[in-house]
Write a protein that holds these residues in place. Structure first.
Motif, PDB file in Angstrom:
ATOM      1  N   GLU A  21       6.833  -3.004  11.473  1.00  0.00           N
ATOM      2  CA  GLU A  21       7.137  -3.802   9.957  1.00  0.00           C
ATOM      3  C   GLU A  21       6.286  -4.796   9.676  1.00  0.00           C
ATOM      4  O   GLU A  21       6.049  -4.993   8.309  1.00  0.00           O
ATOM      5  N   ALA A  22       5.431  -5.183  10.375  1.00  0.00           N
ATOM      6  CA  ALA A  22       4.380  -6.120   9.844  1.00  0.00           C
ATOM      7  C   ALA A  22       3.542  -5.151   9.252  1.00  0.00           C
ATOM      8  O   ALA A  22       2.653  -5.699   8.274  1.00  0.00           O
ATOM      9  N   GLU A  23       3.037  -4.095   9.618  1.00  0.00           N
ATOM     10  CA  GLU A  23       2.256  -3.293   8.924  1.00  0.00           C
ATOM     11  C   GLU A  23       2.667  -2.614   7.445  1.00  0.00           C
ATOM     12  O   GLU A  23       1.875  -2.834   6.532  1.00  0.00           O
ATOM     13  N   ALA A  24       3.906  -2.278   7.587  1.00  0.00           N
ATOM     14  CA  ALA A  24       4.469  -2.113   6.124  1.00  0.00           C
ATOM     15  C   ALA A  24       4.563  -3.278   5.381  1.00  0.00           C
ATOM     16  O   ALA A  24       4.185  -3.027   3.925  1.00  0.00           O
ATOM     17  N   CYS A  25       4.749  -4.446   5.868  1.00  0.00           N
ATOM     18  CA  CYS A  25       4.718  -5.676   4.740  1.00  0.00           C
ATOM     19  C   CYS A  25       3.345  -6.001   4.327  1.00  0.00           C
ATOM     20  O   CYS A  25       3.020  -6.238   3.087  1.00  0.00           O
ATOM     21  N   ALA A  26       2.415  -6.077   5.217  1.00  0.00           N
ATOM     22  CA  ALA A  26       1.099  -6.027   4.967  1.00  0.00           C
ATOM     23  C   ALA A  26       0.546  -4.902   3.947  1.00  0.00           C
ATOM     24  O   ALA A  26      -0.050  -5.337   2.831  1.00  0.00           O
ATOM     25  N   PHE A  27       0.864  -3.941   3.937  1.00  0.00           N
ATOM     26  CA  PHE A  27       0.520  -2.671   3.095  1.00  0.00           C
ATOM     27  C   PHE A  27       1.172  -2.937   1.719  1.00  0.00           C
ATOM     28  O   PHE A  27       0.478  -2.778   0.490  1.00  0.00           O
ATOM     29  N   SER A  39       2.250  -5.720   0.695  1.00  0.00           N
ATOM     30  CA  SER A  39       1.745  -7.009   0.064  1.00  0.00           C
ATOM     31  C   SER A  39       0.191  -6.574  -0.952  1.00  0.00           C
ATOM     32  O   SER A  39      -0.128  -6.806  -1.823  1.00  0.00           O
ATOM     33  N   ARG A  40      -0.499  -5.797   0.011  1.00  0.00           N
ATOM     34  CA  ARG A  40      -1.864  -5.523  -0.603  1.00  0.00           C
ATOM     35  C   ARG A  40      -1.890  -4.615  -1.770  1.00  0.00           C
ATOM     36  O   ARG A  40      -2.500  -5.016  -2.872  1.00  0.00           O
ATOM     37  N   VAL A  41      -1.014  -3.643  -1.666  1.00  0.00           N
ATOM     38  CA  VAL A  41      -0.764  -2.686  -2.967  1.00  0.00           C
ATOM     39  C   VAL A  41      -0.329  -3.623  -4.224  1.00  0.00           C
ATOM     40  O   VAL A  41      -0.834  -3.215  -5.191  1.00  0.00           O
ATOM     41  N   LEU A  42       0.760  -4.397  -4.040  1.00  0.00           N
ATOM     42  CA  LEU A  42       1.182  -5.122  -5.051  1.00  0.00           C
ATOM     43  C   LEU A  42       0.166  -6.197  -5.623  1.00  0.00           C
ATOM     44  O   LEU A  42       0.253  -6.183  -6.880  1.00  0.00           O
ATOM     45  N   ARG A  43      -0.449  -6.535  -4.774  1.00  0.00           N
ATOM     46  CA  ARG A  43      -1.779  -7.715  -5.345  1.00  0.00           C
ATOM     47  C   ARG A  43      -2.749  -6.824  -6.015  1.00  0.00           C
ATOM     48  O   ARG A  43      -3.171  -7.269  -7.207  1.00  0.00           O
ATOM     49  N   ARG A  44      -2.972  -5.688  -5.616  1.00  0.00           N
ATOM     50  CA  ARG A  44      -4.172  -4.884  -6.191  1.00  0.00           C
ATOM     51  C   ARG A  44      -3.557  -4.118  -7.439  1.00  0.00           C
ATOM     52  O   ARG A  44      -4.194  -4.353  -8.413  1.00  0.00           O
ATOM     53  N   ALA A  59       9.813  -7.212  -0.459  1.00  0.00           N
ATOM     54  CA  ALA A  59       9.087  -6.360  -1.351  1.00  0.00           C
ATOM     55  C   ALA A  59       9.244  -6.851  -2.990  1.00  0.00           C
ATOM     56  O   ALA A  59       8.629  -7.238  -3.644  1.00  0.00           O
ATOM     57  N   MET A  60      10.410  -7.377  -3.159  1.00  0.00           N
ATOM     58  CA  MET A  60      11.169  -7.803  -4.423  1.00  0.00           C
ATOM     59  C   MET A  60      10.386  -9.267  -4.648  1.00  0.00           C
ATOM     60  O   MET A  60       9.894  -9.581  -5.540  1.00  0.00           O
ATOM     61  N   GLY A  66      11.560  -1.992  -7.637  1.00  0.00           N
ATOM     62  CA  GLY A  66      12.681  -1.620  -7.082  1.00  0.00           C
ATOM     63  C   GLY A  66      12.302  -1.331  -5.725  1.00  0.00           C
ATOM     64  O   GLY A  66      11.184  -1.302  -5.260  1.00  0.00           O
ATOM     65  N   VAL A  67      13.716  -0.540  -5.228  1.00  0.00           N
ATOM     66  CA  VAL A  67      13.300   0.187  -3.624  1.00  0.00           C
ATOM     67  C   VAL A  67      13.990   1.595  -3.731  1.00  0.00           C
ATOM     68  O   VAL A  67      14.686   1.878  -4.448  1.00  0.00           O
ATOM     69  N   MET A  68      13.181   2.224  -2.844  1.00  0.00           N
ATOM     70  CA  MET A  68      14.010   3.518  -2.783  1.00  0.00           C
ATOM     71  C   MET A  68      14.581   3.579  -1.267  1.00  0.00           C
ATOM     72  O   MET A  68      13.993   3.058  -0.209  1.00  0.00           O
ATOM     73  N   VAL A  69      15.702   4.349  -1.120  1.00  0.00           N
ATOM     74  CA  VAL A  69      16.523   4.274   0.014  1.00  0.00           C
ATOM     75  C   VAL A  69      17.042   5.984  -0.069  1.00  0.00           C
ATOM     76  O   VAL A  69      17.508   6.570  -1.012  1.00  0.00           O
TER      77      VAL A  69
END
Length: 315
Positions: free
Chosen positions: A61-67, A69-74, A100-101, A107-110
């Protein structure tokens, strides 16, 4: 910088991003930045992260959030970013979706959870998801029964479109699925059923036919995003034959990348050879190319370059 949310008229190419890893198995931040830049430079309309081909199930979960966050910032609001949040537990799903939001996702994919392919169960699950997320979170419903093991009928997709206003997009990758795509397109955007954006997966393997059936674009991770972008643009401009000519120039390597259970390793190897990611590894358990596979792939890449040059020379 915030971006506009996905909606019922979303169109274009939403590339499915790989998740790069270092040679020792950590998420590779530098390659992630290059990957985002690569996609944007090739004109994608959006980016989808933490999907099945993004190896989301192999991240903590920590890796997913960090990834994310990095993509959204970039990306910094230049295009919408959709974050895959599928998971066995709705509480975990909601927590990642909220993160994410709050960090700028569009948006999110489910995807449906594994279990009996009973229509009522599937509808109940997505009702629970939408209730947990609330009205401010647009949802892309991922229909990928080859991986999830859960087929969803066109009738159920249309019912969910009516019943859950948060579901604004379908990621269509059932196979064979052209008939389902036609049924969803014909059944949505009516007096009874709101319009549903339809973006298609399966590597883009059936993209010309899917566009002809009414798809709004592609949501897939083919390692030559420039092909997806140009095919969708040409088709939208009415240049149907030219769109298919472009598609055909890439078809041999597209077909090779779409080998079941093996395609992710091919996709990452192509991105590596194109200088985008430093290491092509997938996380274990995952596929890996051998020396003969590598030689075969490099030959296909060289032939693709020739095909594309000849196509452009003749245009």
């Amino acid at each position: 910088m915030p971006t506009q949310p996905i909606h019922r008229h979303t169109r274009g190419v939403y590339i499915i991003a790989a998740t790069p890893f270092t040679a020792t198995g950590e998420v590779d931040d530098a390659s992630t930045d290059r990957l985002v830049d690569f996609y944007l430079e090739h004109g994608v309309d959006g980016i989808t992260i933490l999907g099945i081909m993004g190896e989301a199930n192999k991240l903590t979960e920590a890796e997913a959030c960090a990834f994310a966050s990095r993509v959204l910032r970039r990306v910094d609001g230049r295009v919408p970013v959709i974050v895959g949040v599928s998971g066995a537990g709705i509480d975990n799903l909601r927590r990642l979706a909220v993160f994410a939001m709050e960090n700028g996702a569009a948006g999110v994919m489910v995807a449906p959870t594994p279990g009996p392919a009973v229509e009522d169960r599937i509808r109940h699950y997505f009702h629970q998801v939408c209730e947990a997320l609330g009205p401010g979170v647009p949802v892309c419903l991922q229909d990928f029964p080859q991986v999830t093991g859960v087929p969803i009928s066109a009738a159920t997709i249309l019912a969910l479109t009516r019943e859950c206003p948060e579901i604004v997009m379908l990621k269509h990758e059932d196979c064979p699925g052209l008939g389902k795509l036609s049924a969803v397109r014909a059944g949505s955007g009516t007096v009874e059923t709101p319009r549903l954006s339809i973006l298609c997966g399966n590597g883009g393997l059936y993209l010309p036919q899917e566009l002809a059936r009414g798809a709004d674009g592609a949501m897939t991770g083919f390692a030559y995003p420039e092909m997806l972008v140009e095919v969708v643009a040409r088709h939208a401009a009415g240049e149907i034959d030219r769109a298919e000519d472009i598609f055909d120039a890439y078809l041999p390597i597209l077909r090779y990348e779409q080998q079941p259970g093996y395609g992710l390793a091919v996709r990452k190897a192509i991105l590596h050879h194109r200088g985008v990611i430093a290491d092509p590894r997938t996380r274990a358990p995952g596929p890996k190319l051998g020396p003969l596979d590598q030689a075969e792939l490099l030959r296909l890449m060289a032939r693709t370059d020739i095909n594309v040059k000849e196509l452009n020379h003749g245009s």
